[in-house]
Structure formats: C-alpha cells, structure tokens
Design an enzyme around this catalytic site. Sequence first.
Site, PDB file in Angstrom:
ATOM      1  N   GLY A 180       0.820  -1.220   0.000  1.00 34.00           N
ATOM      2  CA  GLY A 180       0.000   0.000   0.000  1.00 34.00           C
ATOM      3  C   GLY A 180       0.846   1.260   0.000  1.00 34.00           C
ATOM      4  O   GLY A 180       0.569   2.198   0.754  1.00 34.00           O
TER       5      GLY A 180
ATOM      6  N   ASN B 140       1.302  -2.764   5.514  1.00 33.28           N
ATOM      7  CA  ASN B 140       0.669  -1.456   5.760  1.00 33.28           C
ATOM      8  C   ASN B 140      -0.709  -1.333   5.117  1.00 33.28           C
ATOM      9  O   ASN B 140      -1.583  -0.672   5.672  1.00 33.28           O
ATOM     10  CB  ASN B 140       1.600  -0.353   5.216  1.00 33.28           C
TER      11      ASN B 140
ATOM     12  N   TYR C  10     -13.592  -3.389  11.013  1.00 30.99           N
ATOM     13  CA  TYR C  10     -12.212  -2.881  10.965  1.00 30.99           C
ATOM     14  C   TYR C  10     -11.500  -3.180  12.292  1.00 30.99           C
ATOM     15  O   TYR C  10     -10.365  -3.656  12.304  1.00 30.99           O
ATOM     16  CB  TYR C  10     -12.262  -1.382  10.689  1.00 30.99           C
TER      17      TYR C  10
ATOM     18  N   LYS D 228      -8.058  -5.378  12.954  1.00 31.56           N
ATOM     19  CA  LYS D 228      -6.844  -4.816  13.546  1.00 31.56           C
ATOM     20  C   LYS D 228      -6.480  -5.521  14.861  1.00 31.56           C
ATOM     21  O   LYS D 228      -5.302  -5.630  15.206  1.00 31.56           O
ATOM     22  CB  LYS D 228      -7.011  -3.300  13.762  1.00 31.56           C
TER      23      LYS D 228
HETATM   24  P1  NAD Z   1      -4.612   4.972   2.656  1.00 33.65           P
HETATM   25  O1  NAD Z   1      -6.000   4.734   2.223  1.00 33.65           O
HETATM   26  O2  NAD Z   1      -3.866   6.121   2.092  1.00 33.65           O
HETATM   27  O3  NAD Z   1      -3.718   3.673   2.421  1.00 33.65           O
HETATM   28  C1  NAD Z   1      -4.220   2.363   2.342  1.00 33.65           C
HETATM   29  C2  NAD Z   1      -3.454   1.626   1.284  1.00 33.65           C
HETATM   30  O4  NAD Z   1      -3.945   0.278   1.194  1.00 33.65           O
HETATM   31  C3  NAD Z   1      -3.634   2.258  -0.102  1.00 33.65           C
HETATM   32  O5  NAD Z   1      -2.374   2.478  -0.696  1.00 33.65           O
HETATM   33  C4  NAD Z   1      -4.424   1.209  -0.873  1.00 33.65           C
HETATM   34  O6  NAD Z   1      -4.091   1.145  -2.240  1.00 33.65           O
HETATM   35  C5  NAD Z   1      -4.005  -0.080  -0.161  1.00 33.65           C
HETATM   36  N1  NAD Z   1      -5.030  -1.109  -0.419  1.00 33.65           N
HETATM   37  C6  NAD Z   1      -6.345  -1.045  -0.152  1.00 33.65           C
HETATM   38  N2  NAD Z   1      -6.955  -2.158  -0.623  1.00 33.65           N
HETATM   39  C7  NAD Z   1      -5.999  -2.930  -1.200  1.00 33.65           C
HETATM   40  C8  NAD Z   1      -6.006  -4.174  -1.868  1.00 33.65           C
HETATM   41  N3  NAD Z   1      -7.125  -4.883  -2.066  1.00 33.65           N
HETATM   42  N4  NAD Z   1      -4.841  -4.661  -2.336  1.00 33.65           N
HETATM   43  C9  NAD Z   1      -3.712  -3.974  -2.168  1.00 33.65           C
HETATM   44  N5  NAD Z   1      -3.629  -2.784  -1.549  1.00 33.65           N
HETATM   45  C10 NAD Z   1      -4.776  -2.262  -1.073  1.00 33.65           C
HETATM   46  O7  NAD Z   1      -4.696   5.094   4.236  1.00 33.65           O
HETATM   47  P2  NAD Z   1      -3.567   5.048   5.359  1.00 33.65           P
HETATM   48  O8  NAD Z   1      -4.127   5.798   6.488  1.00 33.65           O
HETATM   49  O9  NAD Z   1      -2.242   5.415   4.815  1.00 33.65           O
HETATM   50  O10 NAD Z   1      -3.573   3.503   5.760  1.00 33.65           O
HETATM   51  C11 NAD Z   1      -2.400   2.725   5.915  1.00 33.65           C
HETATM   52  C12 NAD Z   1      -2.586   1.761   7.078  1.00 33.65           C
HETATM   53  O11 NAD Z   1      -2.670   2.510   8.298  1.00 33.65           O
HETATM   54  C13 NAD Z   1      -3.887   0.949   6.997  1.00 33.65           C
HETATM   55  O12 NAD Z   1      -3.632  -0.384   7.375  1.00 33.65           O
HETATM   56  C14 NAD Z   1      -4.781   1.617   8.017  1.00 33.65           C
HETATM   57  O13 NAD Z   1      -5.737   0.739   8.539  1.00 33.65           O
HETATM   58  C15 NAD Z   1      -3.761   2.030   9.065  1.00 33.65           C
HETATM   59  N6  NAD Z   1      -4.238   3.085   9.955  1.00 33.65           N
HETATM   60  C16 NAD Z   1      -4.641   4.283   9.477  1.00 33.65           C
HETATM   61  C17 NAD Z   1      -5.092   5.241  10.362  1.00 33.65           C
HETATM   62  C18 NAD Z   1      -5.583   6.591   9.900  1.00 33.65           C
HETATM   63  O14 NAD Z   1      -6.176   7.340  10.701  1.00 33.65           O
HETATM   64  N7  NAD Z   1      -5.348   6.974   8.674  1.00 33.65           N
HETATM   65  C19 NAD Z   1      -5.129   4.962  11.742  1.00 33.65           C
HETATM   66  C20 NAD Z   1      -4.702   3.740  12.195  1.00 33.65           C
HETATM   67  C21 NAD Z   1      -4.242   2.798  11.296  1.00 33.65           C
END
Ligand code: NAD
Length: 244
Positions: A9, A87, A153, A157
């Site tokens: 990702g 990620n 979700y 997690k």
């Molecule tokens: P984001 O949406 O920018 O990134 C998510 C990534 O996952 C994207 O690049 C997307 O292309 C990839 N993805 C989604 N479905 C996919 C699939 N089927 N196959 C391959 N790749 C796929 O959001 P982010 O906030 O950068 O998220 C990154 C990680 O951080 C995630 O696991 C998210 O759960 C976690 N997270 C985010 C937050 C927040 O507040 N943004 C908080 C806690 C945890």
Amino acid sequence: MKKVVLITGSSSGIGASVAELLSKDYEVILHYNKGKDRVNNLKEKIAKETNSIPLVVQCDLSKEEEIDKMLDEVYQKYPRIDILINNAGIAIDTTFEDKTKENYKKILDINLIAPFLLSKKIGPKMKENKYGVIINISSTNGIDTPYIESIDYDASKAGLISLSKNLANYFAPYVRVNTICPGWVNTEMNKNLDSDFISKEENKILLGRFANPREVANLVEFLISDKANYINDSIIRIDGGIKC
Ligand code: NAD
C-alpha cells in the site's frame, strides 16, 4: 548490499511516506493496487533523490494468486526480502444495521489475511537467512473499540495484533515482529470525515491534532533499524495520547 524492504500500500498515505523515508537507506519495493499514477510519481521522486529506481509491483492483496505473482516478480530481482511492512488496509464505515458479511470478509481479507499470507510466504526465508523484520500496521482500534461503525475494521486490527504475536513466537529468534497502532492520521482513509467530527476527535487527543503520515513513518524507520534490535513482540501506540 542495502536491505530490501517490501511496503504494501505504498501509493498513498502512511505507506508512501514510509517508502520515501526508507528509500535513502534501503532498497524499497513499492507495492500498490490501484494508485498507478501516484506510485509512479513516487518512484520518479525516489529515483531522483537516491539515484536508484525502486521496483514497483502491483497486486490486489485480497487475491492469493496475485500475491504469489507479485512475490515471483520480487524474487526475480532480489534474492530475498529482509523487511516486510504490512501497511495496506481498508475501512468501510457504515451503521451497524448496514454491515454486511461481504464487507466484513473483504476487510478481513485485506487487513488480516493478506498480512498472514505475506508473512507465511516471506517469513520462512527470513528465518533461513537468520534475519528479518516484520512490521504490522494495526490501529488503536485494534485495542480500543470506540465506534460500532468500525466493528469489522476493529476486529481485523485486533486480529493483526494477535497475528503479530504468533509470528514473533514462531520466527524467533531471527525475525523481529512488532505492531504499530496509530491513532488518527491525516490520510485518504479519513478524507470523508466531517469537520465537526474531526474537532470532536481532536479534543480527545492530548496533542490536539491528528498525526501526519511522516510521524508514523519515523516510528517504522526506528523499529526496523538496528537501534531497535531488542524490540520484539511489542505493540506500540502512536496516537498523540488519546483520552476516550
Ligand atoms: P490509505 O488509504 O492512504 O492507504 C491504504 C493503502 O492500502 C492504499 O495504498 C491502498 O491502495 C491499499 N489497499 C487497499 N486495498 C488494497 C487491496 N485490495 N490490495 C492492495 N492494496 C490495497 O490510508 P492510510 O491511512 O495510509 O492507511 C495505511 C494503514 O494505516 C492501513 O492499514 C490503516 O488501517 C492504518 N491506519 C490508518 C489510520 C488513519 O487514521 N489513517 C489509523 C490507524 C491505522
């Protein structure tokens, strides 16, 4: 040779920030699913900054055959993957009444089953090489359960934390496995939140704001480095201090 890091990702948000930061000291492999233009922009930026063109690989992580194809491509270029950053992740927030089995499973496929499959396929080679690091990006939602709208979700997690601890046990002593639990981070995942909700959430955070992706990337950089050689099997929150 520099250590090889696969970041899932990495076309957006935290993944893109991790990839850019690590590219200075590591061979980064940029995985993406749909953000082709964005990942190519990142590739060009990294190539300019480091004089080395990163490998870009595409796959839908909910499909095991695509994961296998992606790993074949990686192993054509590199003999091994030293560091895996799980990620990629999705959230599909709806009311409890609108939750469906299909969406629940979709979330588990990407957020939990894909990290399991990648670790199962890459981890044994790490163990064989007597070196490896796995970072799983979970969430504070894997520990706290603040909103019913993210019941699916949260489960994915929480499962990822459990997966990490099992992997740390299984691959010891050669592979360090740690879980990062970010709180709110300013990324696309939160692009649809309305401003009143954001203010309400910011008021619960001691630092009074959401994180930026680089702040999470800094933690990833530290945890994979030799400075963190004795940090293993840990769950690390990075949430600015949330008071629920
Ligand atoms: P984001 O949406 O920018 O990134 C998510 C990534 O996952 C994207 O690049 C997307 O292309 C990839 N993805 C989604 N479905 C996919 C699939 N089927 N196959 C391959 N790749 C796929 O959001 P982010 O906030 O950068 O998220 C990154 C990680 O951080 C995630 O696991 C998210 O759960 C976690 N997270 C985010 C937050 C927040 O507040 N943004 C908080 C806690 C945890």
